[in-house]
Design a protein around this motif. Structure first.
Motif, PDB file in Angstrom:
ATOM      1  N   ARG A  36       0.835  -1.191   0.000  1.00  0.00           N
ATOM      2  CA  ARG A  36       0.000   0.000   0.000  1.00  0.00           C
ATOM      3  C   ARG A  36       0.876   1.250   0.000  1.00  0.00           C
ATOM      4  O   ARG A  36       2.009   1.242   0.487  1.00  0.00           O
ATOM      5  CB  ARG A  36      -0.924   0.012   1.210  1.00  0.00           C
ATOM      6  N   ILE A  37       0.353   2.341  -0.541  1.00  0.00           N
ATOM      7  CA  ILE A  37       1.133   3.566  -0.651  1.00  0.00           C
ATOM      8  C   ILE A  37       1.442   4.151   0.722  1.00  0.00           C
ATOM      9  O   ILE A  37       2.444   4.856   0.897  1.00  0.00           O
ATOM     10  CB  ILE A  37       0.390   4.598  -1.530  1.00  0.00           C
ATOM     11  N   GLN A  38       0.646   3.833   1.748  1.00  0.00           N
ATOM     12  CA  GLN A  38       0.925   4.356   3.080  1.00  0.00           C
ATOM     13  C   GLN A  38       1.912   3.493   3.855  1.00  0.00           C
ATOM     14  O   GLN A  38       2.373   3.896   4.932  1.00  0.00           O
ATOM     15  CB  GLN A  38      -0.370   4.502   3.888  1.00  0.00           C
ATOM     16  N   ASP A  39       2.266   2.309   3.331  1.00  0.00           N
ATOM     17  CA  ASP A  39       3.208   1.446   4.048  1.00  0.00           C
ATOM     18  C   ASP A  39       4.578   2.086   4.241  1.00  0.00           C
ATOM     19  O   ASP A  39       5.168   1.958   5.327  1.00  0.00           O
ATOM     20  CB  ASP A  39       3.353   0.103   3.321  1.00  0.00           C
ATOM     21  N   PRO A  40       5.154   2.783   3.262  1.00  0.00           N
ATOM     22  CA  PRO A  40       6.459   3.415   3.516  1.00  0.00           C
ATOM     23  C   PRO A  40       6.423   4.500   4.581  1.00  0.00           C
ATOM     24  O   PRO A  40       7.472   4.852   5.135  1.00  0.00           O
ATOM     25  CB  PRO A  40       6.824   4.022   2.142  1.00  0.00           C
ATOM     26  N   PHE A  41       5.243   4.999   4.927  1.00  0.00           N
ATOM     27  CA  PHE A  41       5.139   6.060   5.932  1.00  0.00           C
ATOM     28  C   PHE A  41       4.753   5.502   7.300  1.00  0.00           C
ATOM     29  O   PHE A  41       5.298   5.929   8.319  1.00  0.00           O
ATOM     30  CB  PHE A  41       4.110   7.104   5.498  1.00  0.00           C
ATOM     31  N   ARG A  95      11.595   1.103   5.805  1.00  0.00           N
ATOM     32  CA  ARG A  95      10.483   0.474   6.523  1.00  0.00           C
ATOM     33  C   ARG A  95      10.560  -1.045   6.440  1.00  0.00           C
ATOM     34  O   ARG A  95      10.273  -1.758   7.424  1.00  0.00           O
ATOM     35  CB  ARG A  95       9.150   0.963   5.948  1.00  0.00           C
ATOM     36  N   GLN A  96      10.958  -1.570   5.288  1.00  0.00           N
ATOM     37  CA  GLN A  96      11.069  -3.014   5.154  1.00  0.00           C
ATOM     38  C   GLN A  96      12.200  -3.561   6.023  1.00  0.00           C
ATOM     39  O   GLN A  96      12.080  -4.625   6.629  1.00  0.00           O
ATOM     40  CB  GLN A  96      11.317  -3.372   3.687  1.00  0.00           C
ATOM     41  N   GLY A  97      13.285  -2.813   6.114  1.00  0.00           N
ATOM     42  CA  GLY A  97      14.361  -3.232   6.997  1.00  0.00           C
ATOM     43  C   GLY A  97      13.943  -3.217   8.458  1.00  0.00           C
ATOM     44  O   GLY A  97      14.348  -4.083   9.239  1.00  0.00           O
ATOM     45  N   GLN A  98      13.141  -2.242   8.857  1.00  0.00           N
ATOM     46  CA  GLN A  98      12.637  -2.213  10.222  1.00  0.00           C
ATOM     47  C   GLN A  98      11.688  -3.375  10.496  1.00  0.00           C
ATOM     48  O   GLN A  98      11.621  -3.888  11.616  1.00  0.00           O
ATOM     49  CB  GLN A  98      11.923  -0.885  10.480  1.00  0.00           C
ATOM     50  N   GLU A  99      10.967  -3.808   9.451  1.00  0.00           N
ATOM     51  CA  GLU A  99      10.000  -4.885   9.624  1.00  0.00           C
ATOM     52  C   GLU A  99      10.674  -6.242   9.789  1.00  0.00           C
ATOM     53  O   GLU A  99      10.285  -7.047  10.651  1.00  0.00           O
ATOM     54  CB  GLU A  99       9.058  -4.920   8.408  1.00  0.00           C
ATOM     55  N   VAL A 100      11.685  -6.512   8.984  1.00  0.00           N
ATOM     56  CA  VAL A 100      12.321  -7.839   9.007  1.00  0.00           C
ATOM     57  C   VAL A 100      13.623  -7.845   9.784  1.00  0.00           C
ATOM     58  O   VAL A 100      14.225  -8.901   9.985  1.00  0.00           O
ATOM     59  CB  VAL A 100      12.575  -8.338   7.569  1.00  0.00           C
ATOM     60  N   GLY A 101      14.091  -6.695  10.209  1.00  0.00           N
ATOM     61  CA  GLY A 101      15.327  -6.628  10.975  1.00  0.00           C
ATOM     62  C   GLY A 101      16.544  -6.330  10.129  1.00  0.00           C
ATOM     63  O   GLY A 101      17.428  -5.587  10.542  1.00  0.00           O
ATOM     64  N   SER A 102      16.635  -6.891   8.963  1.00  0.00           N
ATOM     65  CA  SER A 102      17.758  -6.638   8.051  1.00  0.00           C
ATOM     66  C   SER A 102      17.307  -7.001   6.641  1.00  0.00           C
ATOM     67  O   SER A 102      16.459  -7.886   6.460  1.00  0.00           O
ATOM     68  CB  SER A 102      19.004  -7.446   8.439  1.00  0.00           C
TER      69      SER A 102
END
Length: 201
Positions: A36-41, A95-102
């Motif tokens: 979704r477009i709001q996921d990066p925020f 944001r993806q790095g924060q979600e999966v850790g690395s």
């Protein structure tokens, strides 16, 4: 001219890569159109978004800005499109790095996929295109002064010379500001009467 052509080609390739990127895998085989477009925020979620409310929206908008910039020969708009593409891609990676850790680099089925590479490459190409383009040319035409314009700080009377005005003389000693202007013609003074030969006695 050649720089504009090369820059336009690079801009079109970059915009195409950016629009194509959401249809490729971004991470672990998940396509960019599923984010979704709001996921990066607000953070990455497993919820899938609609096609036109996904990451395709900023990429399509950047492509539109690119086309307008090419039509207007605006380096700023082409560079702005590149910033939009890179900005959303980098923000998504954070944001993806924060979600999966690395973040892991892989193919479409493992780690960062081809979609991220297309987006990053498209943004870089847009910035490179903006740097190559010469932009809208500005032609500076030198204003030519009229032939009969008087020099600044000099009055028409300065052209008469040391002997005063000569109304019968050629141009430029005639009045050049008024077509109907006229000067009194020079008339010779009357000769004095000759003395008589006969003297009165």
């Amino acid at each position: 001219m050649i720089r504009n052509v090369i820059g336009s080609i690079l801009a079109l390739v970059g915009a195409t890569a950016a629009v194509w990127s959401p249809f490729r895998g971004w991470y672990d085989g998940r396509h960019g159109r599923d984010y979704r477009i709001q996921d990066p925020f607000g953070g990455i979620t497993p919820n899938d978004g609609a096609l036109f409310t996904s990451l395709l929206l900023p990429m399509a908008f950047a492509a539109l800005v690119t086309l307008v910039g090419l039509l207007l020969r605006s380096r700023f708009m082409v560079a702005l499109a590149g910033v939009i593409v890179l900005g959303f891609t980098v923000l998504w990676m954070v944001r993806q790095g924060q979600e999966v850790g690395s973040l892991a680099v892989g193919g479409d089925g493992d780690g960062l996929g081809l979609g991220v590479a297309l987006a990053l490459g498209g943004g870089v190409l847009l910035l490179l295109a903006a740097a190559l383009m010469s932009g809208r040319g500005t032609l500076r035409h030198r204003r030519e002064e009229p032939y009969d314009e008087e020099p600044q700080g000099q009055s028409p009377a300065d052209d008469w010379g040391p002997y005063g005005q000569d109304p019968d003389g050629p141009v430029p000693y005639r009045d050049r500001d008024a077509d109907t202007a006229s000067y009194p013609r020079y008339e010779e003074p009357e000769a004095p009467p000759r003395p008589s030969r006969f003297r009165r006695r």
